[in-house]
Design a protein around this motif. Sequence first.
Motif: not given
Length: 171
Positions: A32-33, A36-38, A64-67
């Motif tokens: 979900d987060d 929002l950045s796309l 989170q950083q890896v994904l």
Amino acid sequence: NRLVTDILDTARNSENSPMTLETAAWLREFMDDYRLSLDDNPVEIRLATDQELPSIRFDPDQLQQVLWNLLHNAKKHGKPAKGPLEIDVRGTVDDMSRRVILSVCDNGELLDADEQNRLFDPFYSTNITGVGLGLYIAHELCSKNDARLDYARQNNRNCFRIHCPAMADNT
């Protein structure tokens, strides 16, 4: 050189604070987060998880950083022969190894053998503007969390897979 050395040292020596993550819920929130950045580029990103996905123990910021990196790479480098770019994020469990596998797969052009062998090498990039540290750092962060990051071709797709130890049912 100093900047790169500092970045590599940070990846190797950064503190990690693993937590027990309810994998399916964490992935949904992350996606979900991320959505929002796309930007406006047409890309289809689908999320699917097994019904009974065990929890994992991983530093949530590092996961989170890896994904984020794997999704960014799929968007940047995934160039399908025809049609739009499609990215699948999956959470599955391998009952034999008691591992949760988080996969980011795309329908872009398949990587050749040389690219596959060098993917996690520092400073290796297939893009002239790339620094070649993203997958290396992602690989290091997975190792710090007792996980393993690898690449495989699955169903004619590029798949990066994070193999995480599944938590026991009573933890």
